[in-house]
Design a protein around this motif. Structure first.
Motif, PDB file in Angstrom:
ATOM      1  N   ALA A  91       0.822  -1.218   0.000  1.00 38.65           N
ATOM      2  CA  ALA A  91       0.000   0.000   0.000  1.00 38.65           C
ATOM      3  C   ALA A  91       0.851   1.262   0.000  1.00 38.65           C
ATOM      4  O   ALA A  91       0.518   2.233  -0.675  1.00 38.65           O
ATOM      5  CB  ALA A  91      -0.916   0.002   1.224  1.00 38.65           C
ATOM      6  N   LYS A  92       1.948   1.272   0.748  1.00 43.50           N
ATOM      7  CA  LYS A  92       2.625   2.541   1.010  1.00 43.50           C
ATOM      8  C   LYS A  92       4.056   2.668   0.500  1.00 43.50           C
ATOM      9  O   LYS A  92       4.628   3.742   0.559  1.00 43.50           O
ATOM     10  CB  LYS A  92       2.626   2.815   2.521  1.00 43.50           C
ATOM     11  N   CYS A 154      -4.785  -0.153   4.372  1.00 46.50           N
ATOM     12  CA  CYS A 154      -3.636   0.762   4.546  1.00 46.50           C
ATOM     13  C   CYS A 154      -3.694   1.911   3.540  1.00 46.50           C
ATOM     14  O   CYS A 154      -3.233   3.009   3.834  1.00 46.50           O
ATOM     15  CB  CYS A 154      -2.322   0.010   4.385  1.00 46.50           C
ATOM     16  N   ILE A 155      -4.250   1.648   2.367  1.00 50.86           N
ATOM     17  CA  ILE A 155      -4.347   2.716   1.370  1.00 50.86           C
ATOM     18  C   ILE A 155      -5.169   3.876   1.943  1.00 50.86           C
ATOM     19  O   ILE A 155      -4.901   5.044   1.681  1.00 50.86           O
ATOM     20  CB  ILE A 155      -4.967   2.170   0.057  1.00 50.86           C
ATOM     21  N   SER A 156      -6.154   3.525   2.771  1.00 52.86           N
ATOM     22  CA  SER A 156      -7.011   4.579   3.326  1.00 52.86           C
ATOM     23  C   SER A 156      -6.323   5.369   4.450  1.00 52.86           C
ATOM     24  O   SER A 156      -6.809   6.399   4.884  1.00 52.86           O
ATOM     25  CB  SER A 156      -8.324   3.986   3.831  1.00 52.86           C
ATOM     26  N   ILE A 157      -5.187   4.877   4.935  1.00 55.11           N
ATOM     27  CA  ILE A 157      -4.445   5.633   5.959  1.00 55.11           C
ATOM     28  C   ILE A 157      -3.675   6.744   5.244  1.00 55.11           C
ATOM     29  O   ILE A 157      -2.920   6.468   4.316  1.00 55.11           O
ATOM     30  CB  ILE A 157      -3.465   4.719   6.728  1.00 55.11           C
ATOM     31  N   PRO A 158      -3.866   8.010   5.646  1.00 54.13           N
ATOM     32  CA  PRO A 158      -3.220   9.100   4.906  1.00 54.13           C
ATOM     33  C   PRO A 158      -1.693   9.020   4.980  1.00 54.13           C
ATOM     34  O   PRO A 158      -1.144   8.699   6.035  1.00 54.13           O
ATOM     35  CB  PRO A 158      -3.709  10.350   5.625  1.00 54.13           C
ATOM     36  N   ALA A 184      -4.658  -0.355  12.199  1.00 58.02           N
ATOM     37  CA  ALA A 184      -5.224  -1.457  11.407  1.00 58.02           C
ATOM     38  C   ALA A 184      -5.901  -2.498  12.284  1.00 58.02           C
ATOM     39  O   ALA A 184      -6.316  -3.543  11.776  1.00 58.02           O
ATOM     40  CB  ALA A 184      -4.126  -2.088  10.559  1.00 58.02           C
ATOM     41  N   ILE A 185      -6.043  -2.212  13.584  1.00 55.42           N
ATOM     42  CA  ILE A 185      -6.612  -3.226  14.488  1.00 55.42           C
ATOM     43  C   ILE A 185      -7.932  -3.819  13.975  1.00 55.42           C
ATOM     44  O   ILE A 185      -8.098  -5.031  13.958  1.00 55.42           O
ATOM     45  CB  ILE A 185      -6.762  -2.665  15.926  1.00 55.42           C
TER      46      ILE A 185
END
Lengths: 269, 365
Positions: A91-92, A154-158, A184-185
């Motif tokens: 993702a990152k 994870c993509i949605s985590i800025p 991500a829990i």
């Protein structure tokens, strides 16, 4: 009116779904022969724990229970660790061949697991892991379904959260452990439930990979029991209860962590 | 605190997309520099290169006299405040502010002192145990600033920190950040697309367009002496009015707009400077406040306009009209007897007219 109809429908389907479960529970506390009557009886009369005694004392199911528990916990821990790392990386991180690698992994989803069993068996045999815990743990370390799910989450985590941590001096691993994992829990718990249930309930692969009685997991041991004790439905039901209860406990404990809006308030969208 | 120097810094994406071209400017110790420009002008990329979040394609960045091109963000001793706050949602305000210090293994007591000190400066003392989701936008932004303060970095970087706040809060936070700058005596680099923020906060402003720095100057110099049409139009609100026309005459020059609605004689000084533009097309710029209803001095020329829209602001009135088919705006003192549809005579001060080269857009005044 519509609401009542809906509730009525839901209650009826719930009861229908729960009937076999309650019968299983009731029958497991009955004496031999008491469960095989028509119409079926739900309340044990007299109430007895003899079936459980037979199960644990004479048939030594406790050993199988421990096998299942250890394997399910270990597989789940490894699975969560590896899929979360891979999903986060996909993702990152920017690296060469990321898209190709991910697509290759994704395409492996269309291969039925049964097809891979023989080569997997041969591979593990070559490595000397057949009839050890490793034979169950290694194939369960990670799969693309988990990686995909974590990646999407994870993509949605800025990116700015990761960059902020990087500026503050966090290493890559610290970012993963202190920022990504706690966020991500919900998805990790979801995957943990899937993994635990999958390993706990798996029958075919442990049957192939574990050959020794003492290494059997509960579903394998129970199926052997069934062959030997086909005329003891009460004993079978006690075995089923032992198999099902941990799964229900795990689900009930973890369900509150199911995907929810944990990201709220982190960033302004 | 430290000085930041950019020398010929370029950023090229995928070998062809040049988003920042030869950025050169110096941010002196304790200075508050604002990078301003429209979206996509490369200001955020420049800031991210200073932070170390983007690699530099060519050029050099110095922080405190040291080239930092190859240094990772954590070794540059900077702190950054993001547009979207970037608070860790699973941590309390205290934990958010202490996170960087914990990573640096700073003594717990020292962390406590620094966090509480920052919380006091930012009036966050009563929110230390709250999670970000329980805070308002302004409070969250203050936590983000607090997270930067506690680390006592050499340079503070702000990436459009106020653009997610409502107008009232933005004005309030603007003053708070300016006060903070004075209080901390810190070097600060601030990115914004809002020229009001730039004008009110910066000691120095860097105006960017299409990846190129157009002008680096103090706010008032930018306003009074813009180097080109872009800077002239970007700085100032409402924006400067522009009109195309021609310089005519030989000794005593005049300007005549293409549509013929404006014609005026240049002052002696202007004529001298504009002599080489005789008979050439140029663009003139007039700030809204230099158009008035009363004749300000002898060097003013009148224009008859048909008022299209009136915007009374209380202390002043914006009047919209057309000249040569181009929308003009003038900023007048309160005029209660003006209405849309009125035909009025307005005066433009000749010495306040800006002249721009039609080809290059350069200020030729």
């Amino acid at each position: 009116m519509k609401k009542y109809l809906l509730y009525g429908f839901l209650i009826i389907t719930s009861v229908l779904t729960l009937i076999p479960f309650f019968w299983m529970l009731g029958a497991s506390f009955m004496l031999d022969g008491k469960a095989s009557v028509f119409p079926p009886v739900f309340i044990p009369e007299p109430f007895s724990i003899i079936q459980y005694k037979v199960l644990f004392e004479r048939l030594n199911v406790f050993r199988n229970f421990i096998n299942s528990l250890v394997l399910s916990v270990l597989v789940t821990l490894f699975y969560i660790t590896f899929t979360s790392m891979a999903g986060y990386a996909f993702a990152k991180y920017r690296f060469k061949g990321k898209k190709v690698l991910f697509n290759v992994l994704l395409s492996s989803m269309i291969i039925p697991s049964q097809v891979t069993m023989l080569p997997l068996f041969l591979l593990l045999k070559y490595m000397g892991f057949i009839n050890t815990y490793m034979a169950i743990i290694i194939p369960g370390l990670a799969n693309i379904f988990g990686i995909f799910l974590i990646r999407q989450y994870c993509i949605s985590i800025p990116d700015s959260l990761i960059e902020a941590a990087r500026i503050e001096g966090a290493t890559d691993f610290q970012i993963y452990r202190k920022v990504i994992l706690p966020l991500a829990i919900p998805v990790l718990v979801t995957l943990a439930i899937f993994s635990f249930l999958g390993t706990w309930n798996d029958f075919l692969w442990p049957l192939i990979a574990l050959t020794d009685d003492s290494m059997y997991t509960l579903p394998v041991a129970l199926s052997n029991l069934m062959l030997e004790h086909t005329k003891d439905p009460e004993l079978m039901m006690a075995g089923s209860v032992v198999t099902v209860i941990p799964v229900i406990i795990v689900f009930l404990v973890l369900q509150k962590y199911y995907i929810k809006g944990i990201m709220m308030g982190s960033v302004k969208e | 605190m430290a000085e930041v120097i950019l020398k010929n810094v370029c950023k090229i994406y995928e070998g062809k997309n040049k988003v920042v071209t030869d950025a050169n400017f110096t941010v002196k110790d304790k200075e508050f520099v604002v990078l301003v420009g429209p979206s996509g002008c490369g200001k955020t990329t420049t800031l991210r290169m200073i932070a170390g979040l983007e690699e530099i394609s060519s050029g050099e960045i110095f922080i405190d006299g040291k080239v930092v091109n190859a240094l990772p963000p954590k070794d540059r001793d900077i702190a950054m405040v993001f547009q979207n706050y970037a608070l860790y949602p699973h941590m309390t305000v205290y934990e958010n502010m202490a996170f960087g210090l914990k990573l640096k293994k700073v003594d717990k007591k020292e962390i406590d002192v620094r966090v509480k000190e920052a919380a006091k400066i930012l009036s966050l003392e009563s929110f230390l145990d709250r999670k970000p989701k329980a805070l308002s936008g302004g409070q969250r932004q203050r936590v983000a600033v607090g997270r930067a303060i506690v680390r006592k970095p050499k340079v503070f970087l702000f990436d459009e920190p106020l653009s997610n706040l409502d107008a009232k809060l933005r004005v309030q936070m603007r003053t708070e950040i300016s006060k903070l700058h004075k209080q901390l005596e810190a070097t600060m680099i601030y990115v914004t697309h809002d020229q009001t923020e730039a004008m009110t906060m910066g000691n120095k402003i860097v105006v960017m367009k299409d990846g190129i720095i157009n002008q680096v100057d103090t706010p008032m110099n930018l306003y009074n002496n813009p180097v080109n049409k872009f800077v002239a139009g970007f700085i100032g609100s409402p924006a400067m009015n522009f009109l195309s026309g021609k310089i005519i005459g030989n000794d005593k020059l005049s300007f005549k707009s293409n549509g013929g609605s404006i014609k005026f004689e240049l002052t002696a000084n202007q004529s001298k400077r504009m002599s080489k533009y005789s008979d050439k097309e140029i663009i003139i710029g007039i700030r809204p406040e230099n158009i008035s209803i009363e004749k300000p001095n002898e060097n003013s020329f009148p224009v008859e306009v048909n008022i299209e829209v009136i915007e009374p602001m209380g202390n002043e009135t914006f009047v919209y009209f057309q000249l040569d088919g181009i929308q003009f705006i003038s900023r007048l003192r309160e005029y209660e007897n003006l209405f849309s549809g009125n035909i009025v005579r307005l005066f433009i001060q000749v010495e306040r007219v800006y002249f721009f080269d039609k080809e290059t857009g350069d200020n030729i005044n």
